[in-house]
Design a protein around this motif. Structure first.
Motif, PDB file in Angstrom:
ATOM      1  N   GLU A   1       0.858  -1.181   0.000  1.00  0.00           N
ATOM      2  CA  GLU A   1       0.000   0.000   0.000  1.00  0.00           C
ATOM      3  C   GLU A   1       0.895   1.232   0.000  1.00  0.00           C
ATOM      4  OE1 GLU A   1      -3.440   0.114  -0.036  1.00  0.00           O
ATOM      5  OE2 GLU A   1      -3.336  -2.045  -0.324  1.00  0.00           O
ATOM      6  N   GLY A   2       0.722   2.073  -0.970  1.00  0.00           N
ATOM      7  CA  GLY A   2       1.448   3.342  -0.961  1.00  0.00           C
ATOM      8  C   GLY A   2       2.926   3.267  -1.306  1.00  0.00           C
TER       9      GLY A   2
ATOM     10  N   GLU B   1      -5.315  -1.758   9.878  1.00  0.00           N
ATOM     11  CA  GLU B   1      -4.135  -1.843   9.020  1.00  0.00           C
ATOM     12  C   GLU B   1      -3.368  -0.537   9.030  1.00  0.00           C
ATOM     13  OE1 GLU B   1      -5.098  -3.155   5.123  1.00  0.00           O
ATOM     14  OE2 GLU B   1      -3.463  -2.034   4.210  1.00  0.00           O
ATOM     15  N   GLN B   2      -2.090  -0.626   9.257  1.00  0.00           N
ATOM     16  CA  GLN B   2      -1.263   0.571   9.132  1.00  0.00           C
ATOM     17  C   GLN B   2       0.018   0.200   8.430  1.00  0.00           C
ATOM     18  OE1 GLN B   2       0.820   2.099  12.377  1.00  0.00           O
ATOM     19  NE2 GLN B   2       0.956   0.171  13.478  1.00  0.00           N
ATOM     20  N   GLU B   3       0.477   1.097   7.613  1.00  0.00           N
ATOM     21  CA  GLU B   3       1.776   0.905   6.976  1.00  0.00           C
ATOM     22  C   GLU B   3       2.593   2.124   7.351  1.00  0.00           C
ATOM     23  OE1 GLU B   3       3.586  -1.926   4.191  1.00  0.00           O
ATOM     24  OE2 GLU B   3       1.686  -1.292   3.378  1.00  0.00           O
TER      25      GLU B   3
ATOM     26  N   GLN C   1       0.864   4.953   9.267  1.00  0.00           N
ATOM     27  CA  GLN C   1      -0.270   5.549   8.580  1.00  0.00           C
ATOM     28  C   GLN C   1      -1.401   4.520   8.537  1.00  0.00           C
ATOM     29  OE1 GLN C   1       0.467   8.641   7.607  1.00  0.00           O
ATOM     30  NE2 GLN C   1      -1.607   9.074   6.854  1.00  0.00           N
TER      31      GLN C   1
ATOM     32  N   HIS D   1      -4.773   2.793   7.413  1.00  0.00           N
ATOM     33  CA  HIS D   1      -5.525   2.782   6.155  1.00  0.00           C
ATOM     34  C   HIS D   1      -6.993   3.082   6.455  1.00  0.00           C
ATOM     35  CE1 HIS D   1      -7.161   1.579   2.344  1.00  0.00           C
ATOM     36  NE2 HIS D   1      -5.952   1.308   1.875  1.00  0.00           N
TER      37      HIS D   1
ATOM     38  N   SER E   1      -9.796   0.612   7.526  1.00  0.00           N
ATOM     39  CA  SER E   1      -9.929   0.109   8.890  1.00  0.00           C
ATOM     40  C   SER E   1     -11.051   0.840   9.627  1.00  0.00           C
ATOM     41  CB  SER E   1      -8.629   0.301   9.652  1.00  0.00           C
ATOM     42  OG  SER E   1      -7.549  -0.232   8.922  1.00  0.00           O
TER      43      SER E   1
ATOM     44  N   THR F   1      -6.981  -5.217   1.036  1.00  0.00           N
ATOM     45  CA  THR F   1      -5.903  -4.447   0.427  1.00  0.00           C
ATOM     46  C   THR F   1      -4.759  -5.420   0.148  1.00  0.00           C
ATOM     47  OG1 THR F   1      -5.000  -4.100   2.601  1.00  0.00           O
ATOM     48  CG2 THR F   1      -6.512  -2.421   1.796  1.00  0.00           C
TER      49      THR F   1
ATOM     50  N   PRO G   1     -11.655  -1.354   0.241  1.00  0.00           N
ATOM     51  CA  PRO G   1     -11.804   0.044   0.643  1.00  0.00           C
ATOM     52  C   PRO G   1     -12.985   0.699  -0.054  1.00  0.00           C
ATOM     53  CG  PRO G   1      -9.519  -0.422   0.130  1.00  0.00           C
ATOM     54  CD  PRO G   1     -10.298  -1.649  -0.231  1.00  0.00           C
TER      55      PRO G   1
ATOM     56  N   LYS H   1      -0.350   8.696  -8.176  1.00  0.00           N
ATOM     57  CA  LYS H   1      -1.521   8.077  -7.552  1.00  0.00           C
ATOM     58  C   LYS H   1      -2.791   8.661  -8.151  1.00  0.00           C
ATOM     59  CE  LYS H   1       0.562   7.682  -3.020  1.00  0.00           C
ATOM     60  NZ  LYS H   1       0.568   8.325  -1.720  1.00  0.00           N
TER      61      LYS H   1
END
Ligand SMILES: Cc1cc2nc3c(=O)[nH]c(=O)nc-3n(C[C@H](O)[C@H](O)[C@H](O)COP(=O)(O)OP(=O)(O)OC[C@H]3O[C@@H](n4cnc5c(N)ncnc54)[C@H](O)[C@@H]3O)c2cc1C
Lengths: 280, 367
Positions: A168-169, B35-37, B40, B42, B45, B127, B189, B232
């Motif tokens: 993601e991203g 969920e975080q990446e 950050q 998402h 969530s 995702t 999402p 994006k």
């Protein structure tokens, strides 16, 4: 290097029609194809073989007619094709599918050498879950690398692999170990046109056909419908909205007439669109 | 394996009875994997916490957020946000080994939590991260997983009813995991509405150790290359979306969609066949296997409205459809319809919009 690609034969979804009265899928005459996402996996496997030497085996679970797709794979230059077919496999959900595939992969390992890499496509176009690859990896205890957009390097001596993975991203650059399972992203390569030799071989090749028993399935209740924890209780057509679209005629000046009709029904939209067009 | 599932494939009837084994009866509460990446979270969530709230209230149980990440302030922040979006409590595995998403460490964290605290329902975003994780967790736990659901509910017996489009046609199916726990589902999402954020203090947090050292994890993250902002597409979050389908007839005609979108300051999208034909890039696809959108206005030209497309656009406030066939399924769910050749109508619509909207552009340049 031994590389195994798990692939699936799917109905060419573009041509599927639903019976308007019974809501059932009309399969008659619908052509079948190799799941398009799997073609990227096959090509990636062939490229690795071309670089490092070795063999590519394709494995599919499906009805006897899945032979067509296996022959197609052979015509691209794949070395060996295994068809896992048995009525006990029918109606499998992802968990039951991964049980059968993992069992067959163990048998392939025992007969033809353990795989260094197992490939799958990102997902199928019919089931569409993207969950079979991860499930197979887990069952075989393989490291899993999903959504791989690029294989940067493979070191067959040190048993190391470096890949780029779509996250993601952004993109993760990962280093991992062989053996591993890779699900490959679409669009990363283009399936080759096989050689004439391969086409001739594909037509004549004897496929390896395994029943559940041949493949070494120990517990038949883990296969097919019986082995599936998920149950489809209801299949139905989507509720038509209470109201269908209001159909309008536009006359000579259709652009303006349509905008008028739109703003009349949704007055708020006028302001919203003006704001947007101004670039906020 | 319970007897209930031993029914032959043909009858199928007996298999649809609930007969939960004794040891699974203690599984309770609804969990959402947050969920975080890289610190950050998402947004999916929060959408799932909204959907999970409804399920938890129907079942009369708690809604828990599961947060897995590095031991730092950002992770604490994500926990706080989860409470603001409706969680009653949070399970937290915080360890610096979890800074980057890796399948091995995250699978261990989540399966350990499930085995220790036993949720009946576990929801994840569909995702790249959520799908990578959900498949591993479900296989480890040997339970059912329903991917890409468009609707979640609980039935009279308290089982999760997960509805998703089924292959190849205009059909939906409702899937149950009756006799295994937890019942797992993923949702893409933007499929569920975003709940309102209400500022709240952090509530009860149950911390659980990861129980791994770096040497236990085979895969190493060498680098993370973030996407360029400009590359994006903002399709999923756009207020106005204009999309075209096969009815446009040629890739050149798709230009008409881009032009209208540009005049409106909108994002453009397409149906799947256009991606398959290579007319439009895949990040522009709308529908079950593309993006789900929730714009204020959706304009669809030359799109038939197959179920896989429909599920991606049903969250739109208002849908305008242009199609030559008055029986096209898109008119079943659009609000306003025009039976017309899109290739002829689009240029005049673009021109009319640009006339009406451009005076303001001149204002702006003048000021
Ligand atoms: C597993 C699976 C996943 C899928 N996922 C997606 C997805 O994510 N997104 C998606 O979109 N599809 C998806 N599909 C495909 C979907 O089933 C449909 O095939 C697809 O949406 C049809 O695209 P279309 O409407 O552009 O084309 P068509 O169905 O061919 O429709 C074209 C329409 O244009 C109209 N038309 C023709 N000429 C004109 C004209 N001059 N002016 C105006 N109208 C005209 C026709 O009347 C027709 O209604 C999926 C399918 C499967 C099996």
């Amino acid at each position: 290097m031994h590389i195994v690609v798990c692939m699936k034969q799917v109905p060419d979804s573009a041509q599927i029609r639903v019976h308007p009265v019974t809501n059932t899928i009309m399969r008659q005459g619908v052509p079948t194809i190799i799941n398009p996402y799997d073609l990227f996996a096959i090509e990636e496997a062939l490229r690795l073989r071309d670089t490092f030497g070795g063999e590519v085996t394709v494995l599919t679970m499906g009805p006897p007619s899945a032979e067509d797709s296996l022959r197609k794979a052979l015509s691209f230059g794949v070395d060996r094709a295994v068809l896992l077919t048995d009525r006990f496999f029918a109606g499998a959900d992802t968990l039951a599918t991964t049980y059968a595939l993992a069992t067959a992969l163990r048998k392939i390992g025992a007969e033809f050498g353990p795989p260094d890499i197992v490939f799958t496509g990102k997902q199928t176009i019919d089931g569409d879950t993207a969950q079979v690859g991860p499930g197979v990896a887990k069952r075989l205890g393989l490291i899993q690398l999903t959504y791989v957009s690029r294989i940067n390097s493979v070191d067959t001596d040190k048993r190391l692999i470096e890949v780029e993975r779509r996250a993601e991203g952004g993109v993760q650059q990962l280093q991992s170990r062989l053996p591993c399972l890779i699900t490959i992203l679409e669009g990363v390569n283009e399936i080759r046109v096989g050689s004439l030799m391969d086409a001739l071989k594909a037509a004549r090749a004897t496929l390896i056909k395994w029943s559940a028993q041949d493949a070494g399935v120990e517990d038949i209740t883990k296969c097919g419908l019986r082995g599936s924890p998920t149950i489809v209780k209801k299949v139905f057509a989507p509720q038509p909205r209470a109201q269908k679209a209001e159909l309008i005629e536009l006359g000579d000046n259709p652009g303006d007439a349509l905008i008028d009709a739109l703003f009349q029904r949704q007055p708020k939209l006028e302001g919203e669109l003006e704001k947007l067009a101004r670039g906020y | 394996m319970s007897d209930a599932t031993k029914a032959p494939a043909a009858s199928g009837r007996a298999a649809t009875k609930k007969a939960l084994p004794e040891h699974l009866k203690s599984y309770k509460h609804v969990w959402v994997f947050v969920e975080q990446e890289r610190g950050q979270a998402h947004p999916v969530s929060w959408e799932l916490l909204g959907a999970g709230r409804v399920l938890a209230d129907k079942l009369g149980v708690d809604l828990a957020a599961v947060v897995v990440g590095a031991k730092n302030e950002q992770t604490q922040n994500v926990v706080h946000e989860a409470f603001c979006y409706g969680a009653d409590l949070a399970y937290l595995v915080a360890d610096d080994l979890l800074k980057d998403y890796r399948n091995e460490s995250y699978t261990k964290a989540l399966t350990d939590l499930v085995n220790a605290y036993k949720p009946e329902i576990l929801l994840l975003g569909a995702t790249t991260l959520g799908r990578d994780l959900a498949g591993s967790v479900a296989t480890t736990l040997l339970t059912g997983l329903t991917a890409d659901c468009t609707e979640l509910d609980v039935d009279a017996e308290g089982s999760l009813a997960a509805t998703r489009p089924t292959f190849g046609g205009s059909l939906l199916c409702t899937i149950f995991t009756l006799n295994y726990r937890p019942q797992m589902a993923t949702v893409r999402p933007r499929v569920m509405p975003m709940p309102e954020r209400v500022e709240k203090l952090v509530g009860r947090v149950i911390e659980h150790p990861l129980g791994l050292v770096e040497d236990d994890i085979v895969t190493k993250v060498l680098a993370f290359l973030p996407d360029r902002e400009s590359s994006k597409s903002n399709l999923a979050f756009a207020d106005v979306v204009v999309a075209g389908g096969l009815g446009l007839g040629s890739p050149e005609n798709f230009q008409l969609i881009r032009q209208l979108a540009s005049v409106l300051g909108a994002e453009y999208g397409c149906s799947r066949p256009l991606v398959q034909k290579g007319w439009v890039s895949s990040d522009r696809q709308i529908g079950q296997t593309g993006k789900t959108i929730r714009p204020k206005l959706y304009i669809a030209a030359g799109i038939s409205g197959a179920i896989q497309h429909r599920v991606g656009v049903e969250g739109a406030d208002y849908i305008l459809a242009i199609n030559t066939d008055k029986n096209a399924p898109i008119f079943d769910f659009a609000h306003l319809g025009v039976i017309s050749d899109a290739v002829r109508l689009l240029p005049s619509l673009t021109e009319a919009f640009s006339k009406r909207l451009s005076p303001h552009q001149r204002d702006r340049l003048a000021s």
